[in-house]
Design a protein around this motif. Sequence first.
Motif, PDB file in Angstrom:
ATOM      1  N   ASP A   1       0.759  -1.099  -0.096  1.00  0.00           N
ATOM      2  CA  ASP A   1       0.044  -0.010   0.038  1.00  0.00           C
ATOM      3  C   ASP A   1       0.482   1.293  -0.065  1.00  0.00           C
ATOM      4  O   ASP A   1       0.676   1.934   1.023  1.00  0.00           O
ATOM      5  CB  ASP A   1      -1.052  -0.025   1.362  1.00  0.00           C
ATOM      6  CG  ASP A   1      -0.080  -0.029   2.618  1.00  0.00           C
ATOM      7  OD1 ASP A   1       0.888  -0.280   2.652  1.00  0.00           O
ATOM      8  OD2 ASP A   1      -1.012   0.409   3.596  1.00  0.00           O
ATOM      9  N   TYR A   2       1.900   1.453  -0.854  1.00  0.00           N
ATOM     10  CA  TYR A   2       2.485   2.469  -0.918  1.00  0.00           C
ATOM     11  C   TYR A   2       1.991   3.785  -1.630  1.00  0.00           C
ATOM     12  O   TYR A   2       1.134   3.492  -2.450  1.00  0.00           O
ATOM     13  CB  TYR A   2       3.896   2.160  -2.072  1.00  0.00           C
ATOM     14  CG  TYR A   2       4.879   1.224  -1.270  1.00  0.00           C
ATOM     15  CD1 TYR A   2       5.547   1.975  -0.119  1.00  0.00           C
ATOM     16  CD2 TYR A   2       4.862   0.137  -1.670  1.00  0.00           C
ATOM     17  CE1 TYR A   2       6.528   0.748   0.495  1.00  0.00           C
ATOM     18  CE2 TYR A   2       5.757  -0.974  -0.745  1.00  0.00           C
ATOM     19  CZ  TYR A   2       6.508  -0.448   0.257  1.00  0.00           C
ATOM     20  OH  TYR A   2       7.258  -1.388   0.761  1.00  0.00           O
ATOM     21  N   ARG A   3       2.431   5.014  -1.241  1.00  0.00           N
ATOM     22  CA  ARG A   3       2.034   6.201  -1.859  1.00  0.00           C
ATOM     23  C   ARG A   3       3.022   6.629  -2.796  1.00  0.00           C
ATOM     24  O   ARG A   3       4.251   6.414  -2.413  1.00  0.00           O
ATOM     25  CB  ARG A   3       1.637   7.168  -0.923  1.00  0.00           C
ATOM     26  CG  ARG A   3       0.436   6.718   0.120  1.00  0.00           C
ATOM     27  CD  ARG A   3       0.365   7.462   1.653  1.00  0.00           C
ATOM     28  NE  ARG A   3       1.394   7.385   2.232  1.00  0.00           N
ATOM     29  CZ  ARG A   3       2.289   8.310   2.835  1.00  0.00           C
ATOM     30  NH1 ARG A   3       1.846   9.585   2.446  1.00  0.00           N
ATOM     31  NH2 ARG A   3       3.367   7.941   3.662  1.00  0.00           N
ATOM     32  N   ARG A   4       2.645   7.741  -3.492  1.00  0.00           N
ATOM     33  CA  ARG A   4       3.519   8.349  -4.464  1.00  0.00           C
ATOM     34  C   ARG A   4       4.936   8.883  -4.000  1.00  0.00           C
ATOM     35  O   ARG A   4       5.930   8.580  -4.467  1.00  0.00           O
ATOM     36  CB  ARG A   4       2.613   9.406  -5.247  1.00  0.00           C
ATOM     37  CG  ARG A   4       3.240   9.938  -6.771  1.00  0.00           C
ATOM     38  CD  ARG A   4       2.602  11.156  -7.143  1.00  0.00           C
ATOM     39  NE  ARG A   4       1.334  10.636  -7.527  1.00  0.00           N
ATOM     40  CZ  ARG A   4       0.344  11.568  -8.140  1.00  0.00           C
ATOM     41  NH1 ARG A   4       0.513  12.702  -7.928  1.00  0.00           N
ATOM     42  NH2 ARG A   4      -0.601  11.163  -8.678  1.00  0.00           N
ATOM     43  N   GLU A   5       4.746   9.297  -2.674  1.00  0.00           N
ATOM     44  CA  GLU A   5       5.858   9.967  -2.030  1.00  0.00           C
ATOM     45  C   GLU A   5       6.832   8.814  -1.591  1.00  0.00           C
ATOM     46  O   GLU A   5       8.022   9.132  -1.147  1.00  0.00           O
ATOM     47  CB  GLU A   5       5.546  10.791  -0.678  1.00  0.00           C
ATOM     48  CG  GLU A   5       4.320  11.677  -1.047  1.00  0.00           C
ATOM     49  CD  GLU A   5       3.107  10.769  -0.912  1.00  0.00           C
ATOM     50  OE1 GLU A   5       2.548  10.814  -1.937  1.00  0.00           O
ATOM     51  OE2 GLU A   5       2.479  10.740   0.200  1.00  0.00           O
ATOM     52  N   GLU A   6       6.365   7.519  -1.824  1.00  0.00           N
ATOM     53  CA  GLU A   6       7.198   6.415  -1.296  1.00  0.00           C
ATOM     54  C   GLU A   6       7.830   5.591  -2.277  1.00  0.00           C
ATOM     55  O   GLU A   6       8.297   4.524  -2.413  1.00  0.00           O
ATOM     56  CB  GLU A   6       6.303   5.499  -0.510  1.00  0.00           C
ATOM     57  CG  GLU A   6       5.795   6.314   1.051  1.00  0.00           C
ATOM     58  CD  GLU A   6       4.639   5.369   1.656  1.00  0.00           C
ATOM     59  OE1 GLU A   6       4.884   5.310   2.739  1.00  0.00           O
ATOM     60  OE2 GLU A   6       3.920   5.025   1.057  1.00  0.00           O
ATOM     61  N   VAL A   7       8.006   6.368  -3.738  1.00  0.00           N
ATOM     62  CA  VAL A   7       8.615   5.485  -4.790  1.00  0.00           C
ATOM     63  C   VAL A   7       9.221   6.446  -5.329  1.00  0.00           C
ATOM     64  O   VAL A   7       9.219   7.748  -5.600  1.00  0.00           O
ATOM     65  CB  VAL A   7       7.393   5.042  -5.718  1.00  0.00           C
ATOM     66  CG1 VAL A   7       6.564   6.019  -6.269  1.00  0.00           C
ATOM     67  CG2 VAL A   7       8.155   4.135  -6.621  1.00  0.00           C
ATOM     68  N   CYS A   8      10.535   6.086  -5.963  1.00  0.00           N
ATOM     69  CA  CYS A   8      11.519   6.826  -6.695  1.00  0.00           C
ATOM     70  C   CYS A   8      11.897   5.674  -8.020  1.00  0.00           C
ATOM     71  O   CYS A   8      12.437   4.748  -7.448  1.00  0.00           O
ATOM     72  CB  CYS A   8      12.858   7.245  -5.798  1.00  0.00           C
ATOM     73  SG  CYS A   8      13.866   7.996  -6.780  1.00  0.00           S
ATOM     74  N   ALA A   9      11.821   6.449  -9.060  1.00  0.00           N
ATOM     75  CA  ALA A   9      12.239   5.717 -10.356  1.00  0.00           C
ATOM     76  C   ALA A   9      13.620   5.820 -10.620  1.00  0.00           C
ATOM     77  O   ALA A   9      14.083   7.099 -10.424  1.00  0.00           O
ATOM     78  CB  ALA A   9      11.315   5.870 -11.593  1.00  0.00           C
ATOM     79  N   SER A  10      14.527   5.209 -11.059  1.00  0.00           N
ATOM     80  CA  SER A  10      15.890   5.244 -11.081  1.00  0.00           C
ATOM     81  C   SER A  10      16.485   4.754 -12.216  1.00  0.00           C
ATOM     82  O   SER A  10      15.446   3.972 -13.036  1.00  0.00           O
ATOM     83  CB  SER A  10      16.851   4.847  -9.850  1.00  0.00           C
ATOM     84  OG  SER A  10      16.362   5.541  -8.933  1.00  0.00           O
ATOM     85  N   VAL A  11      17.585   4.862 -12.609  1.00  0.00           N
ATOM     86  CA  VAL A  11      18.127   4.451 -13.934  1.00  0.00           C
ATOM     87  C   VAL A  11      18.494   3.071 -13.863  1.00  0.00           C
ATOM     88  O   VAL A  11      19.851   2.634 -13.845  1.00  0.00           O
ATOM     89  CB  VAL A  11      19.221   5.217 -14.475  1.00  0.00           C
ATOM     90  CG1 VAL A  11      20.063   4.836 -15.966  1.00  0.00           C
ATOM     91  CG2 VAL A  11      19.119   6.898 -14.435  1.00  0.00           C
ATOM     92  N   GLY A  12      17.761   2.197 -13.695  1.00  0.00           N
ATOM     93  CA  GLY A  12      18.053   0.550 -13.343  1.00  0.00           C
ATOM     94  C   GLY A  12      17.909   0.293 -11.945  1.00  0.00           C
ATOM     95  O   GLY A  12      17.951   1.143 -11.061  1.00  0.00           O
ATOM     96  N   GLY A  13      17.656  -0.987 -11.721  1.00  0.00           N
ATOM     97  CA  GLY A  13      17.719  -1.716 -10.428  1.00  0.00           C
ATOM     98  C   GLY A  13      19.084  -1.294  -9.686  1.00  0.00           C
ATOM     99  O   GLY A  13      19.188  -0.895  -8.323  1.00  0.00           O
ATOM    100  N   LYS A  14      20.073  -1.330 -10.565  1.00  0.00           N
ATOM    101  CA  LYS A  14      21.587  -0.838  -9.898  1.00  0.00           C
ATOM    102  C   LYS A  14      21.655   0.329  -9.232  1.00  0.00           C
ATOM    103  O   LYS A  14      22.110   0.571  -8.122  1.00  0.00           O
ATOM    104  CB  LYS A  14      22.408  -1.399 -10.988  1.00  0.00           C
ATOM    105  CG  LYS A  14      23.822  -1.431 -10.503  1.00  0.00           C
ATOM    106  CD  LYS A  14      24.737  -1.853 -11.524  1.00  0.00           C
ATOM    107  CE  LYS A  14      25.467  -3.210 -11.827  1.00  0.00           C
ATOM    108  NZ  LYS A  14      26.564  -3.449 -12.714  1.00  0.00           N
TER     109      LYS A  14
END
Length: 401
Positions: free
Chosen positions: A98-111
Amino acid sequence: MSTVVSAVTHPVRLTERINRIEPSATMAVVAEADKLRQQGIDVVDFGAGEPHFATPQHVKDAAIAAIQSNFSKYTPVGGTAELKDAIVHRHAVDFDSDYRREEVCASVGGKHALFNAISVLVDHGDEVILPVPYWVSFKDMVRYAGGNCVLLHSDESQGFRVTAEMVARLVTPKTKLIILNSPSNPAGAVMNAEDMTAVVRLAHERGIWVISDECYVYLNYGGQRFSVGSLREFRDRFLVVGSLSKTYAMTGWRLGYTLGPAAVIGAVQKLQSQSTSNPTSIVQKAAVAALKGPQQCVEEMRQEYTRLRDHVVDGLRLIDGVNCNMPQGAFYAYPNISAFLGRSGVNSAADVAGKLLREVHVATVPGEGFGTKEHIRVSYATTIAELDRGLERMRKFFGAL
Ligand SMILES: Cc1ncc(COP(=O)(O)O)c(C=O)c1O
């Protein structure tokens, strides 16, 4: 009169920080295999850690549409709201989180996501518990951050099982973080939900962080796939790292993400704002299509990997002296080749992998990079025909050793 310019060479003085880490062992194998290929040599490649499938068409279409519509500007550092919502949605549907938008960050790959997460959590002198065999980069990321890895040795005959009791024995006042990776690279080991829950509970009780690297979470061939993200009551102590690389055959696109408490995600975004900024804008659009579009492709690939796994493990087990656990996830077999050590000048897994590549042109990755000296990693993300070609060469090679 001519001026004589004397060539003074200045030694390159790099930071102590960069000298703490080594180049990725898997990347080194890929480079050596490439070199042989450029010489016209027919290499069977079991080295690369990436799907042999093409990226699904609807994902490619979304990227093309993004280019055509000029979606080519900077986006928010941690990804667009649309992408964040897609990540949160996919995870909620598949894992009951049940994550919210403030609890996610997209990055340049999992690494990249892992590098950021370790950088913001691990300080100088902190201890990080790392189960062996481990994915090559964890150790170096921890060292780069100034931390010390405390290795958790597990039993191969138990499928490299990691339990809370094993973790508890290694906890000290300096323990800051435990890194889990299930299904694992390189062994394909899968932690059951009970063991994962017990480790996360222990960490929560002791005020220790958990990073759960779930880049292979959809490639689980045995039991029910499981994310620690579903353990809502412990959520203030763990981060989930995911990636589209393996799930949707998108390794080159570079899109991964971190889910976790807003304070940590904020720090991850701060770090990312001073390095890469946002992941590529058009890739973000493709990622939304992958995460929100039909998921049938994921299941189809999983089924094909199961077939490839059975084939390669059967083939490896037919080689006299090779012992191979049945991997429960990811797309690697991790055969034990200790029976051959001491023969024909071969004294390590690196010697075996080196000879395999140079003499019969089969690329594998030696276990040393993953913390074990008695294994080689065989990636089976390829075709049955290619597996057969490689297995035949390996049979001849080990037969003559
Ligand atoms: C265990 C594990 N974690 C993370 C990654 C990173 O994958 P990517 O950066 O392509 O998302 C890999 C890639 O091989 C991996 O094996």
